[in-house]
Design an enzyme around this catalytic site. Sequence first.
Site, PDB file in Angstrom:
ATOM      1  CG  ASP A  57      -2.049   0.984   1.130  1.00 28.20           C
ATOM      2  OD1 ASP A  57      -1.866   2.050   0.517  1.00 28.20           O
ATOM      3  OD2 ASP A  57      -3.131   0.703   1.666  1.00 28.20           O
ATOM      4  CB  SER A 107      -6.323   2.131  -0.486  1.00 27.26           C
ATOM      5  OG  SER A 107      -5.028   2.647  -0.265  1.00 27.26           O
ATOM      6  CG  PHE A 269      -2.811 -10.757  14.991  1.00 25.79           C
ATOM      7  CD1 PHE A 269      -2.813 -11.906  15.764  1.00 25.79           C
ATOM      8  CD2 PHE A 269      -2.989 -10.885  13.625  1.00 25.79           C
ATOM      9  CE1 PHE A 269      -2.959 -13.160  15.190  1.00 25.79           C
ATOM     10  CE2 PHE A 269      -3.147 -12.137  13.031  1.00 25.79           C
ATOM     11  CZ  PHE A 269      -3.128 -13.273  13.812  1.00 25.79           C
ATOM     12  CG  HIS A 325      -0.978   8.785   4.661  1.00 27.14           C
ATOM     13  ND1 HIS A 325      -1.270   9.703   3.675  1.00 27.14           N
ATOM     14  CD2 HIS A 325      -1.619   7.632   4.298  1.00 27.14           C
ATOM     15  CE1 HIS A 325      -2.047   9.141   2.760  1.00 27.14           C
ATOM     16  NE2 HIS A 325      -2.268   7.884   3.113  1.00 27.14           N
TER      17      HIS A 325
END
Length: 482
Positions: A57, A107, A269, A325
């Site tokens: 990504d 995305s 997780f 970012h």
Amino acid sequence: MFAKRHFAILLATAALPLGGCVIQGGDTYSGVADRPVPVAQASESERAKNVILFIGDGMGISTITAARIYEAQKRGETGEENTLSFENFENVALVKTYNVNAQVPDSAGTATAMHSGEKTNIGFLGVSAEGRRGSCADTVAHPLPLLGEEVKERGLALGIVSTARITHATPASVYARASDRNWEGYVVTEDGDDASACEDIATQLMAADWDLALGGGSRFFYGKSEGGRRMEDSADLPAGWVARTGGTFVTTAAELEAAPSDRPVFGLFSSSHMTYMAERLADGAEESTEPTLTDMTSQAISRLSSDPDGFYLMVESGRIDHGHHAGRAGFALEETVEFARAIQYAIDNTDPEETLIMVTADHSHVFTIAGYPRRGNDILGLVVPPSGDISNTEEPTPANDGRPYTTLGYANGPGSIAGLDPRPHPETGVDAQQQSTIPLGSETHAGEDVALYAQGPGADKARGVIEQNVIYDIIRSAFGWE
């Protein structure tokens, strides 16, 4: 019944109005351009039993370059001559990433292109560009086919792995439809639109058919009484999934390792996105209960490979994007190095004669490698000129304001120097926030092409400059699906 629903969707989407630049099945509808030749179906001998799509990504080409240098410099090498695991693949293409309504994409729209075969709007998951953002009615009215659904309908195993929340845009594109990617744990519609016909993304995941789903984001699967963010205080979606499927729910790397291999496994997780690798390494990796991306990839391949009909696996390194970012290049590069490690595991533990492995990005970032640093210069450090250069100095190169500058930087973001006089001395190292020009709270995506690397059956179709939705066609062609 599941299969009938899917093929009804295929027929419905085939009849949708095409609009100005909607892309379907590899065809470009610009109103003037000729339709390109469809991706040819693979012959029986060329078909893949398994397909693994690795999505970094935000892993633009500048990120790949910097990461290859960073990886080698961690070993004490100069770095420029290094190659990441997937850079050895012989088949490479450039991929156009724009969304139907956006020159620089997000995305959701890009991942939907790869998993539905059609480009769509920014923020849309599995919904055609004819829809309106945040409309439940349009989510229902304009569905796109989902690769994850077809994989299961055709009898293959399905796996989804991400270091981001499992309800985040890229992993959600495998299994969910929503006209707003933010419907992760609840549906909030626009203009008073009735939301009763739509389900949030977490609920869609729990209802979908898959064999393995691993990532972060437990907050959207529990109610407030369990520390979650769902509207129902006592909500416990994993418990309901276990009761329905007989699968195993895990929350640690040790539990994942111990989970039975003959039943589905669901792993969450972390409350939100999983921990950055840079933070794990700083704290001592052995202290974390989370699996690494390589651990999750290993478990996925081992478990899915037991299906005699083959499998489809999507593996996302979601936190490359988040490091960028935040303007922290070191965090993004450490994630990329781990991503390359996971890919190497897949290369080493699958048969190249029966497994197509593709590596790409959904989009890039406004991330630059600049100045004239010497060979082997610390990629996270200050620009020092080449030895023997006319400047003939070992000192960092000064900018016009007399201050040094780093090799890595951003065109915009939280590290902006705009309006600062004097400009602060730049920070360096993995934890540093690189300087940027335009002040923004979060650095943005970029619009240039990204790379696609491929090896295995059908990999030869990764060539030239292609639309992003053609990746869907390459996958289906490799499986031999018409």
